[in-house]
Write a protein that holds these residues in place. Structure first.
Motif, PDB file in Angstrom:
ATOM      1  N   UNK A 296       0.845  -1.193   0.000  1.00  0.00           N
ATOM      2  CA  UNK A 296       0.000   0.000   0.000  1.00  0.00           C
ATOM      3  C   UNK A 296       0.883   1.246   0.000  1.00  0.00           C
ATOM      4  N   UNK A 297       0.274   2.382  -0.276  1.00  0.00           N
ATOM      5  CA  UNK A 297       1.018   3.638  -0.223  1.00  0.00           C
ATOM      6  C   UNK A 297       1.527   3.876   1.198  1.00  0.00           C
ATOM      7  N   UNK A 298       0.738   3.484   2.176  1.00  0.00           N
ATOM      8  CA  UNK A 298       1.144   3.700   3.569  1.00  0.00           C
ATOM      9  C   UNK A 298       2.400   2.910   3.927  1.00  0.00           C
ATOM     10  N   UNK A 299       2.586   1.737   3.309  1.00  0.00           N
ATOM     11  CA  UNK A 299       3.804   0.962   3.556  1.00  0.00           C
ATOM     12  C   UNK A 299       5.035   1.759   3.136  1.00  0.00           C
ATOM     13  N   UNK A 300       4.928   2.424   1.997  1.00  0.00           N
ATOM     14  CA  UNK A 300       6.038   3.264   1.530  1.00  0.00           C
ATOM     15  C   UNK A 300       6.244   4.455   2.469  1.00  0.00           C
ATOM     16  N   UNK A 301       5.147   5.053   2.940  1.00  0.00           N
ATOM     17  CA  UNK A 301       5.254   6.207   3.837  1.00  0.00           C
ATOM     18  C   UNK A 301       5.945   5.821   5.151  1.00  0.00           C
ATOM     19  N   UNK A 302       5.624   4.634   5.670  1.00  0.00           N
ATOM     20  CA  UNK A 302       6.248   4.166   6.910  1.00  0.00           C
ATOM     21  C   UNK A 302       7.750   3.994   6.708  1.00  0.00           C
ATOM     22  N   UNK A 303       8.128   3.371   5.598  1.00  0.00           N
ATOM     23  CA  UNK A 303       9.550   3.173   5.313  1.00  0.00           C
ATOM     24  C   UNK A 303      10.254   4.514   5.113  1.00  0.00           C
ATOM     25  N   UNK A 304       9.623   5.438   4.392  1.00  0.00           N
ATOM     26  CA  UNK A 304      10.225   6.748   4.156  1.00  0.00           C
ATOM     27  C   UNK A 304      10.409   7.510   5.470  1.00  0.00           C
ATOM     28  N   UNK A 305       9.444   7.381   6.386  1.00  0.00           N
ATOM     29  CA  UNK A 305       9.563   8.041   7.678  1.00  0.00           C
ATOM     30  C   UNK A 305      10.752   7.491   8.456  1.00  0.00           C
ATOM     31  N   UNK A 306      10.964   6.178   8.371  1.00  0.00           N
ATOM     32  CA  UNK A 306      12.109   5.578   9.061  1.00  0.00           C
ATOM     33  C   UNK A 306      13.429   6.066   8.479  1.00  0.00           C
ATOM     34  N   UNK A 307      13.483   6.177   7.153  1.00  0.00           N
ATOM     35  CA  UNK A 307      14.707   6.689   6.510  1.00  0.00           C
ATOM     36  C   UNK A 307      14.981   8.117   6.969  1.00  0.00           C
ATOM     37  N   UNK A 358      12.188  -4.708   5.035  1.00  0.00           N
ATOM     38  CA  UNK A 358      11.813  -4.470   3.655  1.00  0.00           C
ATOM     39  C   UNK A 358      10.346  -4.100   3.546  1.00  0.00           C
ATOM     40  N   UNK A 359       9.925  -3.640   2.379  1.00  0.00           N
ATOM     41  CA  UNK A 359       8.546  -3.193   2.188  1.00  0.00           C
ATOM     42  C   UNK A 359       7.543  -4.326   2.386  1.00  0.00           C
ATOM     43  N   UNK A 360       7.889  -5.527   1.939  1.00  0.00           N
ATOM     44  CA  UNK A 360       6.953  -6.646   2.083  1.00  0.00           C
ATOM     45  C   UNK A 360       6.758  -7.011   3.553  1.00  0.00           C
ATOM     46  N   UNK A 361       7.836  -6.942   4.347  1.00  0.00           N
ATOM     47  CA  UNK A 361       7.715  -7.231   5.783  1.00  0.00           C
ATOM     48  C   UNK A 361       6.882  -6.169   6.487  1.00  0.00           C
ATOM     49  N   UNK A 362       7.109  -4.909   6.121  1.00  0.00           N
ATOM     50  CA  UNK A 362       6.304  -3.825   6.692  1.00  0.00           C
ATOM     51  C   UNK A 362       4.832  -4.031   6.365  1.00  0.00           C
ATOM     52  N   UNK A 363       4.549  -4.356   5.100  1.00  0.00           N
ATOM     53  CA  UNK A 363       3.163  -4.548   4.667  1.00  0.00           C
ATOM     54  C   UNK A 363       2.492  -5.671   5.446  1.00  0.00           C
ATOM     55  N   UNK A 364       3.205  -6.784   5.617  1.00  0.00           N
ATOM     56  CA  UNK A 364       2.626  -7.929   6.330  1.00  0.00           C
ATOM     57  C   UNK A 364       2.346  -7.584   7.791  1.00  0.00           C
ATOM     58  N   UNK A 365       3.274  -6.870   8.443  1.00  0.00           N
ATOM     59  CA  UNK A 365       3.076  -6.510   9.850  1.00  0.00           C
ATOM     60  C   UNK A 365       1.929  -5.513  10.030  1.00  0.00           C
ATOM     61  N   UNK A 370      -3.082  -4.283  12.228  1.00  0.00           N
ATOM     62  CA  UNK A 370      -4.331  -3.562  12.019  1.00  0.00           C
ATOM     63  C   UNK A 370      -5.546  -4.447  12.248  1.00  0.00           C
ATOM     64  N   UNK A 371      -5.483  -5.678  11.742  1.00  0.00           N
ATOM     65  CA  UNK A 371      -6.619  -6.604  11.922  1.00  0.00           C
ATOM     66  C   UNK A 371      -6.808  -6.941  13.395  1.00  0.00           C
ATOM     67  N   UNK A 372      -5.709  -7.217  14.082  1.00  0.00           N
ATOM     68  CA  UNK A 372      -5.835  -7.586  15.496  1.00  0.00           C
ATOM     69  C   UNK A 372      -6.223  -6.391  16.358  1.00  0.00           C
ATOM     70  N   UNK A 373      -5.860  -5.187  15.929  1.00  0.00           N
ATOM     71  CA  UNK A 373      -6.299  -3.991  16.658  1.00  0.00           C
ATOM     72  C   UNK A 373      -7.808  -3.827  16.545  1.00  0.00           C
ATOM     73  N   UNK A 374      -8.356  -4.031  15.349  1.00  0.00           N
ATOM     74  CA  UNK A 374      -9.809  -3.910  15.161  1.00  0.00           C
ATOM     75  C   UNK A 374     -10.564  -5.042  15.855  1.00  0.00           C
ATOM     76  N   UNK A 375      -9.916  -6.223  15.988  1.00  0.00           N
ATOM     77  CA  UNK A 375     -10.559  -7.361  16.657  1.00  0.00           C
ATOM     78  C   UNK A 375     -10.329  -7.337  18.159  1.00  0.00           C
ATOM     79  N   UNK A 376      -9.523  -6.385  18.646  1.00  0.00           N
ATOM     80  CA  UNK A 376      -9.257  -6.290  20.072  1.00  0.00           C
ATOM     81  C   UNK A 376      -8.330  -7.366  20.598  1.00  0.00           C
ATOM     82  N   UNK A 377      -7.353  -7.784  19.810  1.00  0.00           N
ATOM     83  CA  UNK A 377      -6.469  -8.878  20.207  1.00  0.00           C
ATOM     84  C   UNK A 377      -5.006  -8.458  20.331  1.00  0.00           C
ATOM     85  N   UNK A 378      -4.752  -7.155  20.424  1.00  0.00           N
ATOM     86  CA  UNK A 378      -3.378  -6.697  20.577  1.00  0.00           C
ATOM     87  C   UNK A 378      -2.885  -6.916  22.002  1.00  0.00           C
ATOM     88  N   UNK A 379      -1.627  -7.272  22.142  1.00  0.00           N
ATOM     89  CA  UNK A 379      -0.991  -7.347  23.446  1.00  0.00           C
ATOM     90  C   UNK A 379      -0.498  -5.947  23.817  1.00  0.00           C
TER      91      UNK A 379
END
Length: 475
Positions: A296-307, A358-365, A370-379
């Motif tokens: 997603x575009x957000x995956x790129x934004x997250x990586x760019x912010x880290x750089x 990498x971008x694929x790892x960021x996207x997967x995480x 996000x799914x577990x946050x919406x389902x209320x399953x975050x630690x």
């Protein structure tokens, strides 16, 4: 928000007291209010999923508990039978460690427990006083100092004085104050999200799930009753508003944001960033992914912010007070908190060590968190911490730009607007013309205590540079 909590080290985490007690009660186990988060000192009793006499197997949900951060399912991890409920649904501010129920082994006669009281369970202690320092513990990163609201600071005779007064008898009456759990029926996260989407008044839906819980299917089948036109006199006296009780999480969000605005001198730096090259790179990578990932575009934004944070490390810092000394902690890794909207409020799960991903790892995480946050399953450790935050509202085409509130103790947050096609002048051999460019407006909010204005501007420049030349993210 419902959060699954598994407690495998029961003696330490549940503080279950084995009692071979006074009077004539058979051997039993007193179940106490567990600490479901590092900052929890008390909680509200929600809906009991089991009744006295019910058999319980490991993993069964015993009761719903509302903490300062979320609504959680308390899953029991031992076999037994629920002999007595000591704290009814709707009880407020039950201190951690106070008795809430009694368990016995299967085959034990539970009739003697009808007369079992809190005193038989050892009594209860008063909930710790809420001080102003408590809100500091609600920061996205755990505080460095210990809690100042420890029950050990109370006088020895305080618990007895709290448990004796006669007004407690009124708690069993119909006039007892209700918690937000009672005012708002128990519903699954998916049901809440669908109800918000369709505008279904969830209080009017009858739940068919366990313990009367409202499910997604209940929302889908709901049909509003057609009401007759009220009389003019009744219509004139009817209220023109609805008071909605604030949940514990909503109160926490309000307190933390108010604290951030009051204590952190915000300043804002905005820039228009071209994402035309980024979108082409994203399309090329996704088309060759063979279904293994979808960036997603957000995956790129997250990586760019880290750089940008690695190039301008002053932004990847936080303001702290330790043992009376003010310090600025500069972090060596970039842990990006990603704002996620959930049915009960905003959560910020963390993608850790983004500079090395990498971008694929960021996207997967991001997808998993996000799914577990919406389902209320975050630690708790998955949303407490972070060194920088991104809030992206680009999915809403109406949002050109916005500003975000800093997530303390962090020193910066980036607000990302939607993508717009903009005509820009161009010069070619054939003459002057225009070209269409995909652009996004980003706005950085910085804490002036930590980040000077020029430094914030430098960070935005580095971010803009890497987004407009996205191949740098591959280096």
């Amino acid at each position: 928000m419902l959060m699954r909590c598994f407690f495998r080290q029961l003696p330490a985490l549940l503080a279950i007291a084995r009692s071979y007690a006074s009077k004539s009660f058979p051997p039993h186990t007193v179940v106490t209010m567990p600490a479901l988060s590092p900052t929890m000192t008390s909680g509200n009793i929600g809906t009991w999923q089991k009744a006295a006499g019910d058999t319980i197997a490991p993993g069964d949900v015993l009761v719903e508990i509302e903490t300062d951060k979320a609504q959680m399912d308390f899953e029991f991890q031992e076999d037994g039978v629920l002999a007595k409920i000591l704290k009814d649904s709707g009880e407020k501010d039950v201190a951690v460690g106070n008795p809430i129920a009694v368990m016995v082994e299967e085959g034990t006669d539970i009739a003697p427990f009808e007369s079992f009281t809190l005193d038989d369970a050892g009594g209860e202690k008063a909930p710790p006083a809420k001080e102003s320092t408590e809100e500091a513990a609600e920061s996205s990163e755990p505080a460095d100092t210990g809690s100042q609201t420890s029950p050990s600071t109370l006088p020895k005779d305080a618990p007895k004085e709290e448990s004796k007064p006669e007004p407690q008898e009124s708690e069993s009456s119909g006039g007892r104050l209700q918690t937000s759990l009672e005012r708002e029926p128990s519903a699954s996260p998916a049901a809440k999200a669908l109800a918000l989407e369709r505008g279904v008044p969830i209080k009017q839906v009858k739940g068919t799930g366990p313990g009367g819980r409202i499910t997604k299917q209940d929302i889908e089948k709901f049909k509003p009753a057609s009401s007759a036109a009220p009389a003019s006199s009744a219509a004139s006296s009817a209220p023109t508003y609805e008071d909605i009780p604030a949940s514990s999480m909503r109160k926490t969000i309000a307190n933390r944001l108010q604290q951030s605005m009051n204590q952190n001198p915000h300043y804002f730096v905005a820039a228009t960033v071209s994402v035309s090259k980024l979108l082409k790179l994203r399309q090329a990578l996704n088309s060759s992914a063979d279904g293994q990932y979808k960036l997603s575009v957000n995956d790129f934004m997250i990586k760019a912010a880290a750089v940008a944070c690695k190039k301008v490390p002053a932004v990847n810092s936080s303001w702290r007070e330790i043992d009376g000394q003010i310090i600025i902690r500069q972090h060596n890794t970039v842990d990006v908190s990603v704002a996620v909207a959930t049915p009960i409020g905003l959560m910020t799960p963390i993608v850790k060590g983004v500079e090395a991903l990498g971008l694929s790892s960021i996207s997967a995480q991001v997808k998993d968190l996000g799914k577990r946050a919406r389902d209320g399953k975050l630690k708790p450790e998955e949303y407490q911490g972070g060194t920088f935050t991104i809030s992206n509202m680009g999915m809403n085409a109406a949002i050109d730009r916005f500003t975000a509130v800093i997530n303390p103790p962090q020193a910066g947050i980036l607000a990302v607007g939607t993508t717009k096609k903009v005509a820009v002048p161009s010069s070619t051999e054939e003459g002057h013309g225009v070209e269409w460019d995909e652009q996004v407006v980003v706005t950085g909010s910085f804490d002036h205590k930590v980040v000077d204005g020029a430094v914030g501007g430098e960070w935005i420049r580095e971010f803009k540079k890497v987004v407009e030349n996205p191949l740098e993210m591959m280096l």
